[in-house]
Scaffold this active site. Structure first.
Site, short mmCIF file in Angstrom:
data_model
loop_
_atom_site.label_atom_id
_atom_site.label_comp_id
_atom_site.label_asym_id
_atom_site.label_seq_id
_atom_site.Cartn_x
_atom_site.Cartn_y
_atom_site.Cartn_z
N LYS A 1 -38.69 -8.52 10.09
CA LYS A 1 -39.62 -7.54 9.51
C LYS A 1 -40.05 -8.12 8.16
O LYS A 1 -39.31 -8.07 7.18
CB LYS A 1 -38.90 -6.19 9.32
CG LYS A 1 -39.83 -4.97 9.23
CD LYS A 1 -40.88 -5.01 8.15
CE LYS A 1 -40.35 -4.63 6.77
NZ LYS A 1 -41.44 -4.70 5.74
N GLU B 1 -29.87 -11.17 -0.74
CA GLU B 1 -30.40 -11.99 -1.83
C GLU B 1 -31.23 -11.06 -2.70
O GLU B 1 -32.31 -10.64 -2.30
CB GLU B 1 -31.31 -13.11 -1.27
CG GLU B 1 -30.59 -14.15 -0.46
CD GLU B 1 -29.69 -15.04 -1.30
OE1 GLU B 1 -29.90 -15.13 -2.53
OE2 GLU B 1 -28.77 -15.64 -0.72
N CYS C 1 -37.22 -14.77 -7.99
CA CYS C 1 -35.96 -14.09 -8.30
C CYS C 1 -35.06 -14.93 -9.19
O CYS C 1 -34.29 -14.41 -9.97
CB CYS C 1 -35.24 -13.69 -7.02
SG CYS C 1 -35.21 -15.00 -5.80
N GLU D 1 -34.98 -6.87 -14.28
CA GLU D 1 -35.86 -7.85 -13.68
C GLU D 1 -37.30 -7.32 -13.75
O GLU D 1 -37.59 -6.24 -13.25
CB GLU D 1 -35.46 -8.08 -12.22
CG GLU D 1 -36.31 -9.12 -11.53
CD GLU D 1 -35.81 -9.46 -10.14
OE1 GLU D 1 -35.68 -8.55 -9.30
OE2 GLU D 1 -35.53 -10.64 -9.90
P1 NAP Z 1 -38.42 -4.31 -1.65
O1 NAP Z 1 -38.97 -2.96 -1.45
O2 NAP Z 1 -36.97 -4.48 -1.81
O3 NAP Z 1 -38.96 -5.20 -0.40
C1 NAP Z 1 -38.27 -6.24 0.27
C2 NAP Z 1 -38.35 -6.03 1.78
O4 NAP Z 1 -37.58 -4.87 2.16
C3 NAP Z 1 -39.77 -5.75 2.29
O5 NAP Z 1 -39.93 -6.29 3.57
C4 NAP Z 1 -39.78 -4.24 2.33
O6 NAP Z 1 -40.80 -3.69 3.12
C5 NAP Z 1 -38.40 -3.96 2.86
N1 NAP Z 1 -37.93 -2.58 2.62
C6 NAP Z 1 -38.34 -1.69 1.69
N2 NAP Z 1 -37.66 -0.53 1.79
C7 NAP Z 1 -36.79 -0.68 2.83
C8 NAP Z 1 -35.82 0.16 3.44
N3 NAP Z 1 -35.59 1.41 3.00
N4 NAP Z 1 -35.10 -0.32 4.48
C9 NAP Z 1 -35.31 -1.58 4.92
N5 NAP Z 1 -36.22 -2.42 4.40
C10 NAP Z 1 -36.95 -1.98 3.36
O7 NAP Z 1 -39.15 -5.00 -2.87
P2 NAP Z 1 -40.66 -4.79 -3.37
O8 NAP Z 1 -41.01 -3.33 -3.36
O9 NAP Z 1 -41.52 -5.67 -2.58
O10 NAP Z 1 -40.54 -5.29 -4.88
C11 NAP Z 1 -39.94 -4.48 -5.88
C12 NAP Z 1 -39.08 -5.28 -6.82
O11 NAP Z 1 -38.06 -5.95 -6.09
C13 NAP Z 1 -39.78 -6.41 -7.56
O12 NAP Z 1 -40.43 -5.97 -8.69
C14 NAP Z 1 -38.63 -7.34 -7.86
O13 NAP Z 1 -37.95 -6.92 -9.02
C15 NAP Z 1 -37.73 -7.18 -6.67
N6 NAP Z 1 -37.93 -8.28 -5.70
C16 NAP Z 1 -37.02 -9.26 -5.64
C17 NAP Z 1 -37.19 -10.31 -4.75
C18 NAP Z 1 -36.20 -11.41 -4.64
O14 NAP Z 1 -36.54 -12.50 -4.14
N7 NAP Z 1 -34.96 -11.23 -5.01
C19 NAP Z 1 -38.32 -10.36 -3.92
C20 NAP Z 1 -39.24 -9.31 -4.00
C21 NAP Z 1 -39.03 -8.30 -4.89
P3 NAP Z 1 -42.22 -3.35 2.38
O15 NAP Z 1 -42.85 -4.66 2.17
O16 NAP Z 1 -42.95 -2.49 3.34
O17 NAP Z 1 -41.90 -2.64 1.10
#
Ligand code: NAP
Ligand code: MG
Length: 462
Positions: free
Chosen positions: A170, A245, A279, A369
């Site tokens: 996903k 991660e 990250c 972050e």
């Molecule tokens: P996120 O919501 O954690 O998204 C990561 C993945 O998880 C996406 O595929 C997302 O789908 C999915 N997801 C979201 N809610 C979920 C749930 N309840 N159950 C299962 N999967 C779920 O992150 P984001 O909203 O894209 O970014 C927010 C913040 O996260 C950023 O500002 C950053 O601080 C952090 N981040 C960290 C990394 C890293 O590499 N460590 C990468 C991205 C973001 P959707 O795409 O539909 O939301």
């Protein structure tokens, strides 16, 4: 590339269960460039069943043949690298050169490394009167973010396939076209039907259904700490393996003996790269108080040079979030020396390369972050003070140490609570284990350590 209007399940593009779709937006100009289906729990269930059905066959496929499929996959990635770079640029907004070198280049290296590891890894070992078999953990549910859209997919799928696991992916809602392109690549590489399956969709719907599906044996997630915590809790309750991660707030420690100009310039480039959406970015620069003013000046100059050479953030929400953090930095008393909260362009989700001086440990911008092109420069008194500040967040993903003497830098690095440290600008190594100490995550990706995450042992005694 043209968007597919179905899901890649059991070796073919199939109609999605529902009619809902997700618009894919180019963050540089805010235009809709494609539309993909928003998966439901039923789509996820269909994909998990396909992965389960394919598991016995793929798990029993000789490692040499799995290696051959991975080598073919790498070759297709090479053949289609320009298309990959163009697709990532279109949906993430990163400059094309960076997309070519990193977003397309890194997955080629990682896929190649797992072709090699699958061929050479000892899946069977003798320990005293036992033979230990390293067997695949089973069906993997992979949930990936948008910041390195293809790298994060390949860093999960390649080791999973090398291990003999089957996968349901996903991908992030913001970058589904890269994921669809990857499904085409898998298909072209001759990976058997059902071994890799793709369900595009929203996190709280398709992502959650995948994380909670009883037919998934291991959930591998990369993304925010908030979502990672929930996925970890659900996996714990179901007694299934989980790899997380998560975020980072990595320290770039410049010791007094270092080449200051080089350390500052490389440090700024590290933070601004991919518009700060990394990250492992070194978002905190730690400088001795005697060199502080000079470092601030150098960093401000370096950031100003970036001007409009950096891409936008991925979407309007991330742009707002990052600008909110910049406002907060100012409100808490940090001193802006480059950039600021104003949007530098009318169109596109841009944020100016921003540098804060006079940042102290307790400030929000020193602890959380931000995930944007924002650097915080902190002052330290002596090495112990630097170490205390470097280790003083909930995170521990990466970091850097600079010193005139390599042994001095290594001694400091050994005391840092973090999973990776680059010594005097050491290069990225796709074979080195990558992952977090503390709240930056659980488990390791890449190389041999990334492969063993997808294996479990069975001991036979004689
Ligand atoms: P996120 O919501 O954690 O998204 C990561 C993945 O998880 C996406 O595929 C997302 O789908 C999915 N997801 C979201 N809610 C979920 C749930 N309840 N159950 C299962 N999967 C779920 O992150 P984001 O909203 O894209 O970014 C927010 C913040 O996260 C950023 O500002 C950053 O601080 C952090 N981040 C960290 C990394 C890293 O590499 N460590 C990468 C991205 C973001 P959707 O795409 O539909 O939301
Ligand atoms: Mg999200």
């Amino acid at each position: 590339m043209k968007a597919h209007d179905g899901m890649y399940i059991d070796g073919a593009w199939r109609d999605a269960d529902g009619r809902d779709t997700i618009d894919v937006v180019n963050p540089a100009d805010e235009q809709v460039i494609g539309r993909v289906p928003a998966g439901t729990a039923l789509d996820v269930d269909t994909a998990v069943r396909a992965a389960r059905a394919a598991l016995p066959g793929w798990a029993a496929t000789p490692p040499a043949e799995r290696a051959a499929r991975l080598a073919a996959l790498r070759d297709v990635l090479v053949a289609r690298k320009d298309e990959i770079a163009g697709t990532v640029t279109a949906e993430l907004g990163s400059p094309l050169k960076f997309s070519q070198a990193v977003h397309a280049g890194a997955p080629i290296a990682v896929a190649g490394s797992y072709a090699e590891l699958a061929a050479t890894y000892a899946f069977e070992e003798k320990v005293g009167n036992s033979v230990v078999h390293h067997e695949p953990i089973g069906v993997v549910g992979a949930i990936t973010p948008w910041n390195y859209p293809l790298h994060q997919i390949v860093a999960k799928v390649a080791p999973a396939l090398a291990a003999g696991c089957t996968v349901v992916l996903k991908p992030a809602e913001d970058t589904p076209l890269t994921a669809q392109l990857f499904a085409e690549v898998v298909h072209e590489a001759g990976v058997p039907a059902g071994v890799f399956n793709l369900v595009t969709g929203l996190g709280p719907v398709a992502g959650q259904a995948l994380a909670e599906h009883p037919g998934v044996d291991l959930v591998s997630f990369t993304g925010s700490t908030a979502v990672g915590r929930r996925i970890g809790a659900a996996a714990g309750a179901a007694v299934k393996r989980v790899a997380l991660e998560l975020g980072g707030k990595s320290a770039n420690v410049i010791l007094p003996s270092a080449d200051l100009a080089k350390a500052v310039n490389v440090g700024v480039a590290n933070v601004m790269s991919n518009s700060g959406q990394t990250c492992s970015a070194w978002t905190r620069m730690l400088v001795h108080r005697d060199q502080y003013d000079e470092a601030v000046e150098l960093a401000a100059e370096a950031a100003a040079k970036y001007g409009d050479r950096i891409g936008p953030l991925v979407n309007a929400k991330q742009q707002e979030r990052v600008r909110g953090y910049i406002d907060k930095g100012v409100a808490e008393g940090a001193r802006l020396v480059a950039g600021g909260p104003e949007a530098p362009r009318e169109r596109g989700y841009y944020v100016s390369p921003t540098v804060f001086a006079d940042v102290t440990e307790g400030m929000t911008i020193a602890q959380e972050e931000i995930f944007g092109p924002v650097l915080s420069i902190l002052r330290y008194d002596d090495e112990d003070d630097a170490l205390r500040i470097a280790n003083g967040t909930v995170y521990g993903l990466a970091g850097a140490v600079w010193a005139g003497d390599e042994a001095e830098a290594v001694a400091f690095a050994r005391r840092m609570d973090t999973g990776q440290v680059d010594i005097n600008g050491g290069r990225f190594n796709p074979l080195a284990p990558f992952g977090g100490y503390k709240q930056s995550g659980v488990g390791r990706e890449l190389g041999l350590h990334g492969l063993t995450e997808y294996l479990q042992t069975k001991s036979l005694q004689f």
